[in-house]
Design a protein around this motif. Structure first.
Motif, PDB file in Angstrom:
ATOM      1  N   GLY A 140     -65.223 -25.490  28.420  1.00  0.00           N
ATOM      2  CA  GLY A 140     -64.868 -25.116  29.790  1.00  0.00           C
ATOM      3  C   GLY A 140     -64.504 -26.286  30.690  1.00  0.00           C
ATOM      4  O   GLY A 140     -64.286 -26.110  31.891  1.00  0.00           O
ATOM      5  N   LYS A 169     -59.874 -28.840  29.058  1.00  0.00           N
ATOM      6  CA  LYS A 169     -59.029 -29.515  28.067  1.00  0.00           C
ATOM      7  C   LYS A 169     -57.788 -28.696  27.729  1.00  0.00           C
ATOM      8  O   LYS A 169     -56.661 -29.198  27.763  1.00  0.00           O
ATOM      9  N   SER A 170     -58.010 -27.425  27.385  1.00  0.00           N
ATOM     10  CA  SER A 170     -56.861 -26.580  27.023  1.00  0.00           C
ATOM     11  C   SER A 170     -55.942 -26.393  28.217  1.00  0.00           C
ATOM     12  O   SER A 170     -54.718 -26.367  28.075  1.00  0.00           O
ATOM     13  N   SER A 171     -56.534 -26.270  29.398  1.00  0.00           N
ATOM     14  CA  SER A 171     -55.718 -26.098  30.605  1.00  0.00           C
ATOM     15  C   SER A 171     -54.830 -27.324  30.814  1.00  0.00           C
ATOM     16  O   SER A 171     -53.643 -27.195  31.137  1.00  0.00           O
TER      17      SER A 171
HETATM   18  N1  ATP Z   1     -56.534 -17.696  32.205  1.00  0.00           N
HETATM   19  C1  ATP Z   1     -57.536 -18.183  32.930  1.00  0.00           C
HETATM   20  N2  ATP Z   1     -57.766 -17.764  34.185  1.00  0.00           N
HETATM   21  C2  ATP Z   1     -58.798 -18.240  34.920  1.00  0.00           C
HETATM   22  N3  ATP Z   1     -59.644 -19.190  34.469  1.00  0.00           N
HETATM   23  C3  ATP Z   1     -59.470 -19.635  33.230  1.00  0.00           C
HETATM   24  C4  ATP Z   1     -58.418 -19.169  32.386  1.00  0.00           C
HETATM   25  N4  ATP Z   1     -58.494 -19.804  31.203  1.00  0.00           N
HETATM   26  C5  ATP Z   1     -59.554 -20.621  31.308  1.00  0.00           C
HETATM   27  N5  ATP Z   1     -60.142 -20.520  32.505  1.00  0.00           N
HETATM   28  C6  ATP Z   1     -61.322 -21.245  32.988  1.00  0.00           C
HETATM   29  O1  ATP Z   1     -60.926 -22.570  33.250  1.00  0.00           O
HETATM   30  C7  ATP Z   1     -61.936 -23.478  32.819  1.00  0.00           C
HETATM   31  C8  ATP Z   1     -61.348 -24.446  31.815  1.00  0.00           C
HETATM   32  O2  ATP Z   1     -60.987 -23.707  30.631  1.00  0.00           O
HETATM   33  P1  ATP Z   1     -60.305 -24.436  29.396  1.00  0.00           P
HETATM   34  O3  ATP Z   1     -59.987 -23.389  28.387  1.00  0.00           O
HETATM   35  O4  ATP Z   1     -59.212 -25.297  29.876  1.00  0.00           O
HETATM   36  O5  ATP Z   1     -61.523 -25.337  28.905  1.00  0.00           O
HETATM   37  P2  ATP Z   1     -61.709 -26.155  27.563  1.00  0.00           P
HETATM   38  O6  ATP Z   1     -62.227 -27.496  27.950  1.00  0.00           O
HETATM   39  O7  ATP Z   1     -60.489 -26.129  26.743  1.00  0.00           O
HETATM   40  O8  ATP Z   1     -62.883 -25.316  26.881  1.00  0.00           O
HETATM   41  P3  ATP Z   1     -63.291 -25.039  25.346  1.00  0.00           P
HETATM   42  O9  ATP Z   1     -63.865 -26.310  24.809  1.00  0.00           O
HETATM   43  O10 ATP Z   1     -64.345 -23.999  25.503  1.00  0.00           O
HETATM   44  O11 ATP Z   1     -62.082 -24.566  24.609  1.00  0.00           O
HETATM   45  C9  ATP Z   1     -63.078 -22.641  32.269  1.00  0.00           C
HETATM   46  O12 ATP Z   1     -64.035 -22.481  33.266  1.00  0.00           O
HETATM   47  C10 ATP Z   1     -62.417 -21.321  31.940  1.00  0.00           C
HETATM   48  O13 ATP Z   1     -63.332 -20.273  32.074  1.00  0.00           O
END
Ligand code: ATP
Length: 242
Positions: free
Chosen positions: A34, A37-39
């Motif tokens: 969360g 990273k993916s964002s």
């Molecule tokens: N489509 C969306 N709309 C709103 N919030 C989102 C969306 N996708 C992700 N988030 C939120 O944005 C935040 C960052 O999510 P993200 O997927 O970028 O994290 P991450 O570091 O890749 O996590 P992970 O290691 O679990 O894959 C999280 O709090 C997630 O719940």
């Protein structure tokens, strides 16, 4: 050809993240679940609106680039490995050539070899195992010979032999001038194989720099909140709990 994020702010996901990524290098993006990273990777690929900020490929805003050119220059592997069409593996990998408007055999063959999936080329895509699917989707990215390879957890489904061979291949791509950006949960892979690590924590950059600094034991304890210790020599490190 630099890829840069300027003041990326995306509600609840990223908060004023700025980065300049250099071609010819491997950058790992690490952080807890969360963290964003993916964002960040989606925004760098131009797939997530950059909010108040902007993403630039060289001096051009990515949002203004024609889609086909963007697809030629940036290869993106999402975290979810889903294959919508049950086509033969080779046809799926050939989709990587779509932005170029050709079906050149050489880059497709090179990608099949790089991911060790030559023997699967006639299999139906939806009949593959999880790790095979991941390798096929990554081969599609490589077949398009992008200047930038952005891959979200590309190692997650792979066995150790395929992980190491993929890392070797990505290093070769970087040596050939590509920019490689990988979201990695495995901090030892980031430590041993990246040139630079960006640590995200709750949407902000918590550390950014050479692996030994950005993944310093204290950074890990602060961000992941686990007591750990690195053992082994540089580039051959392992992370153990304390
Ligand atoms: N489509 C969306 N709309 C709103 N919030 C989102 C969306 N996708 C992700 N988030 C939120 O944005 C935040 C960052 O999510 P993200 O997927 O970028 O994290 P991450 O570091 O890749 O996590 P992970 O290691 O679990 O894959 C999280 O709090 C997630 O719940």
């Amino acid at each position: 050809m630099r890829l840069a994020a300027a003041q990326l702010s995306i509600a609840e996901r990223l908060d004023r993240v700025s980065l300049i990524l250099e071609p010819g290098t491997i950058t790992a993006i690490c952080g807890p679940n969360g963290a964003g990273k993916s964002s960040l990777l989606e925004a760098l690929a131009g797939l997530l609106p950059a909010g108040d900020g902007a993403v630039f490929l060289d001096r051009q805003q990515i949002a203004a680039l024609p889609l086909r050119e963007r697809a030629r220059r940036i290869g993106y592997l999402p975290q979810a490995h889903e294959i919508a069409w049950d086509v033969p593996v080779r046809s799926l990998v050939e989709l990587g050539r779509l932005p170029h408007g050709d079906r050149l055999a050489a880059p497709v063959d090179a990608a099949l070899d790089a991911l060790d999936i030559r023997d699967l080329e006639n299999r139906r895509a939806q009949s593959l195992s999880g790790g095979e699917t991941a390798r096929v989707l990554l081969a599609r990215v490589l077949a398009s010979e992008p200047q930038w390879i952005l891959a979200d957890e590309p190692l997650a489904a792979l066995d150790i032999a395929h992980q190491l061979s993929l890392l070797k291949h990505l290093r070769r791509a970087a040596q050939g001038g590509a920019g490689v950006v990988l979201v990695l949960h495995d901090l030892a892979h980031a430590m041993n194989h990246a040139d630079r690590v960006v640590v995200l924590d709750r949407g902000v950059v918590a550390a950014d720099g050479a692996c030994e600094d950005a993944l310093d034991q204290q950074v890990i304890e602060r961000v992941w909140k686990v007591p750990v210790r690195w053992i082994g020599e540089p580039r051959h490190r392992a992370l153990v709990s304390r």
